[in-house]
Motif scaffolding. Structure first.
Motif, PDB file in Angstrom:
ATOM      1  N   HIS A 136      25.398  47.335  40.993  1.00  0.00           N
ATOM      2  CA  HIS A 136      26.854  46.831  40.545  1.00  0.00           C
ATOM      3  C   HIS A 136      27.867  48.068  40.477  1.00  0.00           C
ATOM      4  O   HIS A 136      27.360  49.136  40.585  1.00  0.00           O
TER       5      HIS A 136
ATOM      6  N   HIS B  53      32.585  37.687  46.488  1.00  0.00           N
ATOM      7  CA  HIS B  53      31.833  37.265  45.367  1.00  0.00           C
ATOM      8  C   HIS B  53      32.656  36.266  44.442  1.00  0.00           C
ATOM      9  O   HIS B  53      32.502  36.311  43.159  1.00  0.00           O
TER      10      HIS B  53
ATOM     11  N   ASP C 158      27.782  44.558  43.484  1.00  0.00           N
ATOM     12  CA  ASP C 158      28.724  43.469  42.915  1.00  0.00           C
ATOM     13  C   ASP C 158      29.738  43.881  42.142  1.00  0.00           C
ATOM     14  O   ASP C 158      29.480  44.786  41.438  1.00  0.00           O
ATOM     15  N   ASP C 159      30.836  42.923  41.911  1.00  0.00           N
ATOM     16  CA  ASP C 159      31.922  42.873  41.029  1.00  0.00           C
ATOM     17  C   ASP C 159      33.113  43.943  40.994  1.00  0.00           C
ATOM     18  O   ASP C 159      33.742  44.074  40.313  1.00  0.00           O
TER      19      ASP C 159
ATOM     20  N   HIS D  40      34.705  34.912  39.349  1.00  0.00           N
ATOM     21  CA  HIS D  40      33.703  35.357  38.848  1.00  0.00           C
ATOM     22  C   HIS D  40      33.112  34.207  37.891  1.00  0.00           C
ATOM     23  O   HIS D  40      32.752  34.585  36.638  1.00  0.00           O
TER      24      HIS D  40
HETATM   25 ZN   LIG Z   1      28.782  39.473  39.607  1.00  0.00          ZN
END
Ligand SMILES: [Zn+2]
Length: 248
Positions: A216, A122, A69-70, A126
């Motif tokens: 992540h 995603h 993620d991210d 955020h």
């Molecule tokens: Zn995230």
């Protein structure tokens, strides 16, 4: 003569029982089965079961989905992670945050495509989506899909809400944008733990057969990823992608 016929019948019956099983074992050795999201979206389930599950159980084979993620993070971290996946012949889902895509991180999208990884959505910024109104949700969800489609040539098939925070309205917006919502049931805890050995511990502790593992795009995760994958492989894991439209 009667004894010979009897033996032939017994041998034939055993062969009929064992033959499909050995074929299945042979197939299971090479091609992972097709997986879809399980209801709830936090684990996967095989499309076909039966002999396959028996043969996997007998040889201790398990499956997990790796998710990052991210990203894109930049500074070479994404490339480091992709390189480790390549070394392990593994593929992952990368849930990108659209506002993290800049001139310097945009080439990561091409690298992901080249490596056969899935680009997931995603959200744009955020944010905690459960606090947003419909118009803002559309920007966060569909707006990010549109940008990812423009940059990568592929519309994302999976969406992960930031912080795993979802609601009926968020889910409805995700489906309206043509995506499925993917959560997780195994957490590497790398969103807040910074020591690679902690990330290794929790990744191994939490990952079970058919898990979706949350990781992540971060330097500490990249630093320990090779060990995570090596030790999961030693425990019988193969890393698979869930069902998705064919790559163009
Ligand atoms: Zn995230």
């Amino acid at each position: 003569m009667r004894l010979r016929a009897y033996r032939f019948c017994v041998a034939f019956a055993i062969a009929a029982l064992v033959f499909p099983f050995s074929l299945e074992l042979l197939a299971a050795r090479t091609i992972p089965p097709l997986f879809v999201l399980a209801p709830g979206g936090n684990s996967i389930k095989p499309v076909d079961s039966g002999w396959r599950e028996v043969s996997d159980w007998l040889v201790g084979r398990k499956y997990a989905v790796l998710t990052f993620d991210d990203g894109p993070y930049g500074h070479g971290v994404d490339e480091h992670i992709i390189g480790i996946l390549r070394k392990h012949h593994a593929h992952a889902v990368f849930f990108l945050v659209c506002s993290h895509i800049t001139d310097s991180t945009e080439p990561v999208l091409d690298e992901l495509k080249e490596n056969g990884d899935l680009i997931g959505n995603h959200s744009f910024d955020h944010l905690k989506l459960t606090y947003l109104q419909e118009a803002d949700l559309q920007h966060e969800i569909d707006g990010c899909s549109q940008l990812l489609a423009k940059l990568s040539g592929r519309r994302p098939y999976y969406f992960r809400p930031p912080f795993g925070m979802t609601s009926p309205l968020v889910t409805q917006s995700v489906h309206a944008a043509g995506m499925k919502q993917m959560l997780w049931n195994a957490n590497s805890e790398d969103s807040w733990m910074t020591k690679p050995e902690q990330i290794l511990y929790w990744s191994l502790e939490e990952t079970d057969n058919h898990s979706i593992l949350l990781l992540h795009d971060k330097p500490a995760t990249a630093a320990v990823l090779d060990q995570v994958l090596t030790q999961l492989e030693q425990r019988g894991f193969q890393f698979v992608l869930p069902d998705h439209p064919p790559f163009k």
